[in-house]
Design a protein around this motif. Structure first.
Motif, PDB file in Angstrom:
ATOM      1  N   ILE A  56       0.839  -1.195   0.000  1.00  0.00           N
ATOM      2  CA  ILE A  56       0.000   0.000   0.000  1.00  0.00           C
ATOM      3  C   ILE A  56       0.874   1.246   0.000  1.00  0.00           C
ATOM      4  O   ILE A  56       1.764   1.389   0.841  1.00  0.00           O
ATOM      5  N   THR A  57       0.580   2.136  -0.937  1.00  0.00           N
ATOM      6  CA  THR A  57       1.234   3.440  -0.986  1.00  0.00           C
ATOM      7  C   THR A  57       0.202   4.479  -0.585  1.00  0.00           C
ATOM      8  O   THR A  57      -0.800   4.665  -1.282  1.00  0.00           O
ATOM      9  N   LEU A  58       0.429   5.114   0.543  1.00  0.00           N
ATOM     10  CA  LEU A  58      -0.434   6.203   0.990  1.00  0.00           C
ATOM     11  C   LEU A  58       0.102   7.477   0.350  1.00  0.00           C
ATOM     12  O   LEU A  58       1.216   7.902   0.640  1.00  0.00           O
ATOM     13  N   MET A  59      -0.690   8.080  -0.537  1.00  0.00           N
ATOM     14  CA  MET A  59      -0.231   9.250  -1.275  1.00  0.00           C
ATOM     15  C   MET A  59      -0.850  10.521  -0.717  1.00  0.00           C
ATOM     16  O   MET A  59      -2.060  10.611  -0.532  1.00  0.00           O
ATOM     17  N   HIS A  60       0.018  11.478  -0.442  1.00  0.00           N
ATOM     18  CA  HIS A  60      -0.448  12.795  -0.028  1.00  0.00           C
ATOM     19  C   HIS A  60      -0.087  13.774  -1.140  1.00  0.00           C
ATOM     20  O   HIS A  60       1.073  13.855  -1.548  1.00  0.00           O
ATOM     21  N   ALA A  61      -1.083  14.491  -1.648  1.00  0.00           N
ATOM     22  CA  ALA A  61      -0.877  15.389  -2.782  1.00  0.00           C
ATOM     23  C   ALA A  61      -0.549  16.802  -2.322  1.00  0.00           C
ATOM     24  O   ALA A  61      -1.193  17.346  -1.420  1.00  0.00           O
ATOM     25  N   LEU A  62       0.462  17.369  -2.973  1.00  0.00           N
ATOM     26  CA  LEU A  62       0.905  18.733  -2.678  1.00  0.00           C
ATOM     27  C   LEU A  62       1.022  19.527  -3.973  1.00  0.00           C
ATOM     28  O   LEU A  62       1.511  19.010  -4.986  1.00  0.00           O
ATOM     29  N   LYS A  63       0.570  20.770  -3.932  1.00  0.00           N
ATOM     30  CA  LYS A  63       0.696  21.651  -5.093  1.00  0.00           C
ATOM     31  C   LYS A  63       2.138  22.093  -5.241  1.00  0.00           C
ATOM     32  O   LYS A  63       2.855  22.268  -4.261  1.00  0.00           O
ATOM     33  N   MET A  64       2.536  22.277  -6.476  1.00  0.00           N
ATOM     34  CA  MET A  64       3.858  22.835  -6.752  1.00  0.00           C
ATOM     35  C   MET A  64       3.819  24.331  -6.457  1.00  0.00           C
ATOM     36  O   MET A  64       2.768  24.960  -6.544  1.00  0.00           O
ATOM     37  N   PRO A  65       4.950  24.915  -6.099  1.00  0.00           N
ATOM     38  CA  PRO A  65       4.991  26.358  -5.863  1.00  0.00           C
ATOM     39  C   PRO A  65       4.551  27.125  -7.113  1.00  0.00           C
ATOM     40  O   PRO A  65       4.808  26.677  -8.240  1.00  0.00           O
ATOM     41  N   ASP A  66       3.892  28.269  -6.910  1.00  0.00           N
ATOM     42  CA  ASP A  66       3.402  29.019  -8.064  1.00  0.00           C
ATOM     43  C   ASP A  66       4.253  30.242  -8.416  1.00  0.00           C
ATOM     44  O   ASP A  66       4.069  30.830  -9.469  1.00  0.00           O
ATOM     45  N   SER A  67       5.173  30.608  -7.579  1.00  0.00           N
ATOM     46  CA  SER A  67       6.050  31.724  -7.943  1.00  0.00           C
ATOM     47  C   SER A  67       7.390  31.170  -8.423  1.00  0.00           C
ATOM     48  O   SER A  67       7.833  30.109  -7.993  1.00  0.00           O
ATOM     49  N   ILE A  68       8.021  31.902  -9.304  1.00  0.00           N
ATOM     50  CA  ILE A  68       9.281  31.443  -9.883  1.00  0.00           C
ATOM     51  C   ILE A  68      10.369  31.317  -8.820  1.00  0.00           C
ATOM     52  O   ILE A  68      11.175  30.396  -8.847  1.00  0.00           O
ATOM     53  N   LEU A  69      10.377  32.214  -7.848  1.00  0.00           N
ATOM     54  CA  LEU A  69      11.375  32.163  -6.780  1.00  0.00           C
ATOM     55  C   LEU A  69      11.165  30.924  -5.910  1.00  0.00           C
ATOM     56  O   LEU A  69      12.121  30.216  -5.593  1.00  0.00           O
TER      57      LEU A  69
END
Length: 161
Positions: free
Chosen positions: A31-44
């Motif tokens: 079992i792989t428990l996946m937690h989703a995270l957004k990628m950063p939206d600013s270039i820095l």
């Protein structure tokens, strides 16, 4: 051995569905428990983005212990439980993640009540439905409860047939 992905909000409550998953499978599963995270939206932020350690603080000691309890409880069915972070919000990125982790199917909790533990966290349900893998719906098998409420490791052990 079949590799199954289960989305999680990294709460002990979200592990209640593993009872149902373990009981429904005749073969040994990973079992792989996946937690989703957004990628950063600013270039820095993107430039300084690293996958190391920053989000691993979302996985509490109690959550790790609860995963170990579930693995031990269903040792005949569950070979391994691991937590992985998915960084992104597109279908191609998710397909690459699923391919890299050799996922065979997705087990989607029914009415999980996803609670985002971090600022970048999000519910990946819509994205997972587009992944072209078989999706099995997981429910809780408890006559007294219709929705998950366990918030402690002890309650997690009690929730079963």
């Amino acid at each position: 051995m079949k590799n199954i992905l289960v989305p999680t909000d990294l709460s002990i409550r979200s592990l209640n569905y593993l009872h149902n998953l373990a009981e429904r499978n005749d073969e040994v599963v990973s079992i792989t428990l996946m937690h989703a995270l957004k990628m950063p939206d600013s270039i820095l932020d993107l430039w300084m983005f690293t996958k190391s350690g920053r989000h691993h603080t979302l996985v509490t000691g109690d959550f790790r212990e609860a995963c170990e309890v579930m693995k031990n409880k269903y040792a005949k069915t569950i070979h391994e439980i691991k937590v992985e972070f998915f960084y992104g919000s597109t279908t191609p990125a998710l397909r690459n993640f699923l391919k890299a982790h050799e996922i065979h199917e997705v087990a989607m909790p029914q009415s999980m009540g996803y609670q985002c533990p971090g600022r970048e966290s999000y519910n990946p349900e819509k994205l997972l439905k587009k992944c072209r893998l078989p999706i099995k719906e997981l429910i809780i098998h408890t006559p007294k409860q219709t929705a998950p409420s366990a918030t402690s490791i002890a309650e997690l052990l009690v929730l079963q047939n």
